[in-house]
Design a protein around this motif. Structure first.
Motif, PDB file in Angstrom:
ATOM      1  N   UNK A  25      -0.973   3.914 -66.049  1.00  0.00           N
ATOM      2  CA  UNK A  25      -0.430   3.118 -64.675  1.00  0.00           C
ATOM      3  C   UNK A  25       0.414   3.661 -63.799  1.00  0.00           C
ATOM      4  N   UNK A  26       1.250   4.508 -64.268  1.00  0.00           N
ATOM      5  CA  UNK A  26       2.252   5.057 -63.532  1.00  0.00           C
ATOM      6  C   UNK A  26       1.957   5.888 -62.432  1.00  0.00           C
ATOM      7  N   UNK A  27       0.899   6.658 -62.490  1.00  0.00           N
ATOM      8  CA  UNK A  27       0.418   7.389 -61.118  1.00  0.00           C
ATOM      9  C   UNK A  27       0.022   6.464 -60.270  1.00  0.00           C
ATOM     10  N   UNK A  28      -0.591   5.227 -60.221  1.00  0.00           N
ATOM     11  CA  UNK A  28      -0.767   4.153 -59.366  1.00  0.00           C
ATOM     12  C   UNK A  28       0.648   3.729 -58.720  1.00  0.00           C
ATOM     13  N   UNK A  29       1.470   3.531 -59.818  1.00  0.00           N
ATOM     14  CA  UNK A  29       2.682   2.828 -59.268  1.00  0.00           C
ATOM     15  C   UNK A  29       3.364   3.721 -58.393  1.00  0.00           C
ATOM     16  N   UNK A  30       3.303   4.817 -58.664  1.00  0.00           N
ATOM     17  CA  UNK A  30       3.881   5.834 -57.714  1.00  0.00           C
ATOM     18  C   UNK A  30       3.185   6.246 -56.564  1.00  0.00           C
ATOM     19  N   UNK A  31       1.998   5.950 -56.411  1.00  0.00           N
ATOM     20  CA  UNK A  31       0.903   5.962 -55.358  1.00  0.00           C
ATOM     21  C   UNK A  31       1.306   4.737 -54.412  1.00  0.00           C
ATOM     22  N   UNK A  32       1.587   3.421 -55.085  1.00  0.00           N
ATOM     23  CA  UNK A  32       1.845   2.383 -54.149  1.00  0.00           C
ATOM     24  C   UNK A  32       2.999   2.313 -53.448  1.00  0.00           C
ATOM     25  N   UNK A  33       3.983   3.339 -53.709  1.00  0.00           N
ATOM     26  CA  UNK A  33       5.456   3.164 -53.018  1.00  0.00           C
ATOM     27  C   UNK A  33       4.971   3.556 -51.461  1.00  0.00           C
ATOM     28  N   UNK A  41      -5.270  -1.479 -50.380  1.00  0.00           N
ATOM     29  CA  UNK A  41      -6.339  -1.998 -51.000  1.00  0.00           C
ATOM     30  C   UNK A  41      -7.407  -0.995 -51.789  1.00  0.00           C
ATOM     31  N   UNK A  42      -7.445  -0.033 -51.075  1.00  0.00           N
ATOM     32  CA  UNK A  42      -8.289   0.980 -51.982  1.00  0.00           C
ATOM     33  C   UNK A  42      -7.529   1.407 -53.305  1.00  0.00           C
ATOM     34  N   UNK A  43      -6.319   1.577 -53.438  1.00  0.00           N
ATOM     35  CA  UNK A  43      -5.588   1.639 -54.654  1.00  0.00           C
ATOM     36  C   UNK A  43      -5.694   0.720 -55.622  1.00  0.00           C
ATOM     37  N   UNK A  44      -5.813  -0.444 -55.155  1.00  0.00           N
ATOM     38  CA  UNK A  44      -6.167  -1.645 -56.287  1.00  0.00           C
ATOM     39  C   UNK A  44      -7.570  -1.570 -56.829  1.00  0.00           C
ATOM     40  N   UNK A  59       2.442  -2.552 -61.591  1.00  0.00           N
ATOM     41  CA  UNK A  59       2.037  -2.283 -60.095  1.00  0.00           C
ATOM     42  C   UNK A  59       2.003  -3.524 -59.263  1.00  0.00           C
ATOM     43  N   UNK A  60       1.767  -4.856 -59.881  1.00  0.00           N
ATOM     44  CA  UNK A  60       1.993  -5.960 -59.420  1.00  0.00           C
ATOM     45  C   UNK A  60       3.356  -6.210 -58.849  1.00  0.00           C
ATOM     46  N   UNK A  61       4.211  -5.773 -59.581  1.00  0.00           N
ATOM     47  CA  UNK A  61       5.642  -5.873 -59.268  1.00  0.00           C
ATOM     48  C   UNK A  61       6.229  -4.685 -57.978  1.00  0.00           C
ATOM     49  N   UNK A  62       5.258  -4.177 -57.466  1.00  0.00           N
ATOM     50  CA  UNK A  62       5.707  -3.134 -56.437  1.00  0.00           C
ATOM     51  C   UNK A  62       5.736  -3.789 -55.061  1.00  0.00           C
ATOM     52  N   UNK A  63       6.656  -3.780 -54.252  1.00  0.00           N
ATOM     53  CA  UNK A  63       6.758  -4.383 -53.099  1.00  0.00           C
ATOM     54  C   UNK A  63       5.632  -4.443 -52.193  1.00  0.00           C
ATOM     55  N   UNK A  64       4.865  -3.019 -52.254  1.00  0.00           N
ATOM     56  CA  UNK A  64       3.788  -3.060 -51.121  1.00  0.00           C
ATOM     57  C   UNK A  64       2.561  -3.802 -51.813  1.00  0.00           C
TER      58      UNK A  64
END
Length: 285
Positions: A25-33, A41-44, A59-64
């Motif tokens: 999940x870490x890679x998606x957290x970095x991408x969400x920044x 939306x595509x990231x989700x 990922x849910x906790x990321x501001x974006x």
């Protein structure tokens, strides 16, 4: 489906490569920044289909991502939230607030539903599984379970005779903040049980050591008695031997073993014979 690495800068890509192997999940957290609008939306969608990704709280906790829950795209946030904490039955009951699921998303949510059921009980009846995942026949259900086992999501076996799934292990899911107190309480109960068991074991060890000391002491006493008996038997055997030798000597002495006693009768006889001879010689002129 792999994430679009063009969404992050060079530093983020390096961090993504570093963490992806250990925490998918870490890679998606970095991408969400840096993801905005349609990219977010595509990231989700990508993370919901990504193999090996079964926790979504970070990922849910990321501001974006958190911004989506109050906008026109709230369905994406709600779906991600469902994958983090919900089940397939909840998806069926709230489809109006969620995005449509692809076959890959649907299967992942069904696997996560099995994990949620395994948390409550280790033996899950087929009837409950069929209802929760809206599956019509047992064959399809068993195929789904086997896929979850091969994916290392759960470990267990199918009990076809009793029509149930026996779960030995299941991966962890995201935890709501409101459930932390329940987890703490459960862990405290577990710690109390461990302390009780430890005290019981220590008591048993003390009793075992005490009993061991008693047995060793009893063994020493028996060995001492045996040694004393051996000495007594040896002494008695020596006394009996001396008495036997004394008895044999007495018998030999009573039977004429003394030389002086044997010579006296011979001397008296010879004296008598010599006396008789003298008397005869005196009578003859």
């Amino acid at each position: 489906m792999t994430p679009d690495l063009n969404l992050v800068d060079g530093e983020g890509a390096g961090q993504q490569q570093q963490f992806s192997a250990h925490n998918p999940i870490e890679q998606y957290v970095l991408l969400s920044k840096s993801a905005k609008g349609l990219a977010c939306l595509e990231l989700i969608k990508q993370v919901l289909e990504a193999p090996g990704v079964h926790v979504f709280g970070e990922l849910l906790a990321m501001p974006n991502i958190a911004e989506l829950q109050t906008g026109p795209n709230a369905g994406y946030y709600n779906t991600l939230n469902l994958f983090a904490y919900g089940t397939y039955r909840q998806y069926l009951e709230n489809q109006a607030q969620l995005i449509p699921l692809t076959p890959v998303m649907r299967k992942k949510l069904q696997h996560l539903t099995i994990v949620s059921l395994a948390i409550k009980t280790k033996c899950i009846p087929y009837k409950e599984l069929l209802h929760e995942m809206d599956i019509k026949n047992v064959r399809d259900l068993e195929d789904l379970i086997i896929e979850a086992i091969y994916a290392d999501i759960i470990h267990g076996k199918l009990d076809q005779k009793n029509k149930q799934l026996e779960v030995d292990y299941a991966i962890g899911r995201d935890i709501r903040k409101g459930n932390v107190s329940e987890i703490v309480e459960t862990l405290q109960e577990w710690c109390d049980s461990c302390e009780t068991i430890l005290a019981c074991l220590e008591n048993q060890i003390h009793r075992a050591n005490t009993e061991k000391q008693k047995r060793l002491k009893h063994k020493d006493c028996i060995e001492t008695e045996i040694a004393n008996l051996k000495k007594l038997i040896k002494v008695q055997a020596g006394n009996d031997s001396d008495e036997a030798m004394a008895t044999d000597s007495g018998r030999e002495m009573s039977a004429g073993g003394n030389p002086e006693i044997r010579k006296k009768p011979t001397k008296s006889k010879s004296l008598k014979a010599s006396g008789s001879a003298g008397m005869v010689s005196r009578k003859m002129p």
